[in-house]
Design a protein around this motif. Structure first.
Motif, PDB file in Angstrom:
ATOM      1  N   MET A   1       0.801  -0.650  -0.010  1.00 59.52           N
ATOM      2  CA  MET A   1       0.034  -0.087  -0.098  1.00 59.52           C
ATOM      3  C   MET A   1       1.060   1.213   0.394  1.00 59.52           C
ATOM      4  N   SER A   2       2.171   1.349   0.672  1.00 58.00           N
ATOM      5  CA  SER A   2       3.007   2.173   0.467  1.00 58.00           C
ATOM      6  C   SER A   2       3.292   2.260  -0.593  1.00 58.00           C
ATOM      7  N   ARG A   3       3.536   1.898  -1.027  1.00 55.62           N
ATOM      8  CA  ARG A   3       4.258   1.372  -2.476  1.00 55.62           C
ATOM      9  C   ARG A   3       3.304   2.234  -3.864  1.00 55.62           C
ATOM     10  N   ARG A   4       2.413   2.401  -3.206  1.00 57.36           N
ATOM     11  CA  ARG A   4       1.271   2.709  -4.668  1.00 57.36           C
ATOM     12  C   ARG A   4       1.336   4.098  -4.003  1.00 57.36           C
ATOM     13  N   LEU A   5       1.035   4.119  -2.764  1.00 55.66           N
ATOM     14  CA  LEU A   5       1.126   5.924  -2.519  1.00 55.66           C
ATOM     15  C   LEU A   5       1.928   6.921  -3.325  1.00 55.66           C
ATOM     16  N   ALA A   6       2.632   6.519  -2.739  1.00 54.96           N
ATOM     17  CA  ALA A   6       4.595   6.749  -2.849  1.00 54.96           C
ATOM     18  C   ALA A   6       4.057   7.362  -4.176  1.00 54.96           C
ATOM     19  N   ARG A   7       3.801   5.998  -5.396  1.00 56.30           N
ATOM     20  CA  ARG A   7       3.675   6.748  -6.921  1.00 56.30           C
ATOM     21  C   ARG A   7       2.600   7.355  -6.787  1.00 56.30           C
ATOM     22  N   VAL A   8       1.371   7.395  -6.711  1.00 60.42           N
ATOM     23  CA  VAL A   8       0.374   8.287  -6.902  1.00 60.42           C
ATOM     24  C   VAL A   8       1.408  10.116  -6.578  1.00 60.42           C
ATOM     25  N   LEU A   9       1.616   9.899  -5.328  1.00 63.14           N
ATOM     26  CA  LEU A   9       2.448  10.472  -4.789  1.00 63.14           C
ATOM     27  C   LEU A   9       3.222  11.697  -5.888  1.00 63.14           C
ATOM     28  N   GLY A  10       3.750  10.862  -6.553  1.00 62.67           N
ATOM     29  CA  GLY A  10       5.170  11.282  -6.958  1.00 62.67           C
ATOM     30  C   GLY A  10       6.645  11.410  -6.229  1.00 62.67           C
ATOM     31  N   PRO A  11       7.821  11.272  -6.679  1.00 63.22           N
ATOM     32  CA  PRO A  11       8.990  11.506  -5.881  1.00 63.22           C
ATOM     33  C   PRO A  11       9.631  12.724  -5.186  1.00 63.22           C
ATOM     34  N   ALA A  12       8.485  14.088  -5.147  1.00 63.62           N
ATOM     35  CA  ALA A  12       8.882  15.052  -4.567  1.00 63.62           C
ATOM     36  C   ALA A  12       7.944  14.695  -3.139  1.00 63.62           C
ATOM     37  N   ARG A  13       7.594  13.515  -2.754  1.00 67.96           N
ATOM     38  CA  ARG A  13       6.686  13.042  -0.993  1.00 67.96           C
ATOM     39  C   ARG A  13       7.513  11.630  -1.373  1.00 67.96           C
ATOM     40  N   THR A  14       7.327  11.672   0.269  1.00 62.96           N
ATOM     41  CA  THR A  14       8.102   9.955   0.877  1.00 62.96           C
ATOM     42  C   THR A  14       6.897   9.146   1.555  1.00 62.96           C
ATOM     43  N   VAL A  15       6.819   8.142   1.665  1.00 64.33           N
ATOM     44  CA  VAL A  15       5.973   7.278   2.184  1.00 64.33           C
ATOM     45  C   VAL A  15       6.374   6.407   3.205  1.00 64.33           C
ATOM     46  N   THR A  16       6.728   6.421   4.223  1.00 66.70           N
ATOM     47  CA  THR A  16       7.481   5.382   5.389  1.00 66.70           C
ATOM     48  C   THR A  16       5.801   4.919   5.993  1.00 66.70           C
TER      49      THR A  16
END
Length: 51
Positions: free
Chosen positions: A1-16
């Motif tokens: 789930m975190s991988r999909r969210l990071a992909r949607v938000l783009g490289p400007a955001r970090t998801v942990t």
């Protein structure tokens, strides 16, 4: 789930994600993504934590 969210938000955001790993309640894991790339963890910080 975190991988999909990071992909949607783009490289400007970090998801942990910090939560239950495959070991069940006995272990927690931390995974960080930036866009489509997984961010390596600091070697001095363990990736899996015992509860």
């Amino acid at each position: 789930m975190s991988r999909r969210l990071a992909r949607v938000l783009g490289p400007a955001r970090t998801v942990t994600y910090r939560g239950i790993a495959n070991g069940g309640l006995a272990s927690l894991t931390k995974v960080t993504w930036r866009g489509d790339q997984q961010v390596p963890t600091d070697p001095s910080t363990p990736q899996t934590f015992a509860r």
